[in-house]
Design an enzyme around this catalytic site. Structure first.
Site, PDB file in Angstrom:
ATOM      1  N   SER A  72       0.823  -1.212   0.000  1.00 22.24           N
ATOM      2  CA  SER A  72       0.000   0.000   0.000  1.00 22.24           C
ATOM      3  C   SER A  72       0.855   1.259   0.000  1.00 22.24           C
ATOM      4  CB  SER A  72      -0.912  -0.006   1.229  1.00 22.24           C
ATOM      5  OG  SER A  72      -0.136  -0.103   2.407  1.00 22.24           O
TER       6      SER A  72
ATOM      7  N   CYS B 241       2.465  -6.748   2.176  1.00 25.43           N
ATOM      8  CA  CYS B 241       1.594  -5.930   3.024  1.00 25.43           C
ATOM      9  C   CYS B 241       0.721  -6.896   3.802  1.00 25.43           C
ATOM     10  CB  CYS B 241       0.739  -5.025   2.135  1.00 25.43           C
ATOM     11  SG  CYS B 241      -0.546  -4.133   3.023  1.00 25.43           S
TER      12      CYS B 241
ATOM     13  N   GLU C 138       7.985   6.114  10.093  1.00 24.17           N
ATOM     14  CA  GLU C 138       8.050   7.062   8.969  1.00 24.17           C
ATOM     15  C   GLU C 138       8.739   8.367   9.364  1.00 24.17           C
ATOM     16  OE1 GLU C 138       4.275   7.143   6.856  1.00 24.17           O
ATOM     17  OE2 GLU C 138       4.700   5.144   6.085  1.00 24.17           O
TER      18      GLU C 138
ATOM     19  N   HIS D 221       6.426  -2.239   8.207  1.00 20.44           N
ATOM     20  CA  HIS D 221       7.196  -1.112   8.745  1.00 20.44           C
ATOM     21  C   HIS D 221       8.077  -1.547   9.931  1.00 20.44           C
ATOM     22  CE1 HIS D 221       4.556   1.668   6.544  1.00 20.44           C
ATOM     23  NE2 HIS D 221       5.381   2.635   6.872  1.00 20.44           N
TER      24      HIS D 221
END
Lengths: 248, 248
Positions: free
Chosen positions: A8, A70, A151, A183
């Site tokens: 994504s 994902c 992030e 992540h």
């Protein structure tokens, strides 16, 4: 073998990195749906619709198989993707569970903690598969703040440590932490340290290991070119890839 | 007067709350583009395209004006929205700057800090307007982690305090903090406390004050019905609205 990698957003780059560093693949084509990230808060019909658009893209692309990098898509839309794809499609769920089974020194008496976005945890997919294998001590915790923290590149430090306390302080110490979000490998070391050296399972390494076992691959390429496509802001994805150690 | 309120997600509910509590409006229609939130990381063409879809929706809706309760859209797409809308469209930027000018005990020698998502800060829109008015000490800081922290309902506590230190420790103490993101009013008190009682400017209160001054409104309604529409997961938006003190 040329592999398509779908995520994504940027998280799946950690999976692409494992594949790239392995030397087992001739080429990688990464497709990030950055215009519509994050999927974790969207309902399953929407996620499936977006995933099938990715399938359509990869149906016309020169790759031999498609890796869904994902967790949200893997637990939500894998079967539909496999139905409409003209090549094999592999999700990260099964490889992650296989990696757990193959961990040295870990048997079904171990305490396993699954962490992921809220939608992946709420699906119950990891928990069910792990419990079905006989593991009796399985905890699951949605840890949505880890995504924006990664992030922001805060891979350790006081914000992350306070966030660990927030999510983990009431849990018993796990032997293994299954990182159910792409992540999270960037903070795997900090998570392991917080839990006094608990083992961690990384979707990228798990996927590589699974592909090696199922497709009879070996390291034979000196370098693996990586092409990046994104539905929005491809330059930002490329910058993240470089910062995360991928070679463009 | 019936007002339409547009936001990319739930943040704009803080603006709707100010309008609802004022008693100045007969009805509110909130439209959250939750299927495509967040806008803050998307490029300006994409944000404008999505904003014009909202205009199309409101062109067919029974409202007298449209409030853009999203800083990203206000700094990116306001002119285009005004061009294609069949009713007046008001953004939060101008009201926020007006609220700064009207703050008691604050003149252009005050130190002003603007905090917002990365895209709002990078646009420079707030900074330019404030400096154009003669304020000489203007700092701007993107604080993207505040959005997920608010969405986790961590309105105070160690994670937020560590995040304050991360973003603010190198800044001089401001006299006024302009909250350039509609999520931030939920942590306004904590921000003010961190800066030893700095004043804060809230997009919702600023918008209300601006509308009162420009449209000659007065409090006359005992209650203001609020209708919520969302492009995805409207129930989650309604739950957030209730938790944030709006009346459905």
């Amino acid at each position: 073998m040329k592999v398509g990698v779908f995520d994504s957003g940027v998280g799946g780059l950690t999976v692409a990195r494992s594949l790239q560093q392995s030397g087992c693949f001739s080429e990688l084509l990464y497709y990030g749906d950055t215009a519509r990230v994050p999927y974790g808060s969207k309902d399953s019909n929407t996620v499936t619709r977006y995933a099938l658009e990715a399938v359509e893209f990869f149906n016309g692309a020169d790759v031999d198989c498609l890796v869904v990098a994902c967790n949200t898509v893997s637990v939500t839309a894998l079967e539909q993707m496999q139905k409409f794809s003209n090549k094999p499609v592999y999700g990260v769920l099964e490889p992650g569970v296989m990696a757990l089974q193959q961990l040295q020194g870990i048997d079904t008496s171990a305490r396993v903690l699954v962490i992921a976005t809220r939608s992946t945890i709420n699906s119950g997919a990891y928990q069910q598969q792990i419990q079905a294998l006989g593991y009796s001590q399985v905890d699951a915790m949605p840890t949505p703040l880890f995504v924006p923290i990664v992030e922001e590149e805060l891979y350790d430090g006081p914000i992350l440590q306070e966030t660990f306390k927030h999510y983990f302080s009431k849990l018993e110490k796990p032997d293994v932490v299954l990182l159910g979000c792409t992540h999270f490998p960037l903070i795997a070391e900090s998570i392991s340290d917080y839990f006094n050296g608990a083992k961690t399972i990384h979707s990228g390494e798990a996927m590589l290991s699974w592909l090696k076992q199922h497709l009879d691959l070996s390291a034979q390429f000196e370098s693996t070119p990586l092409h990046i496509i994104a539905t929005e802001n491809v330059d930002a994805v490329k910058r993240t890839a470089t910062r995360w150690g991928l070679k463009l």
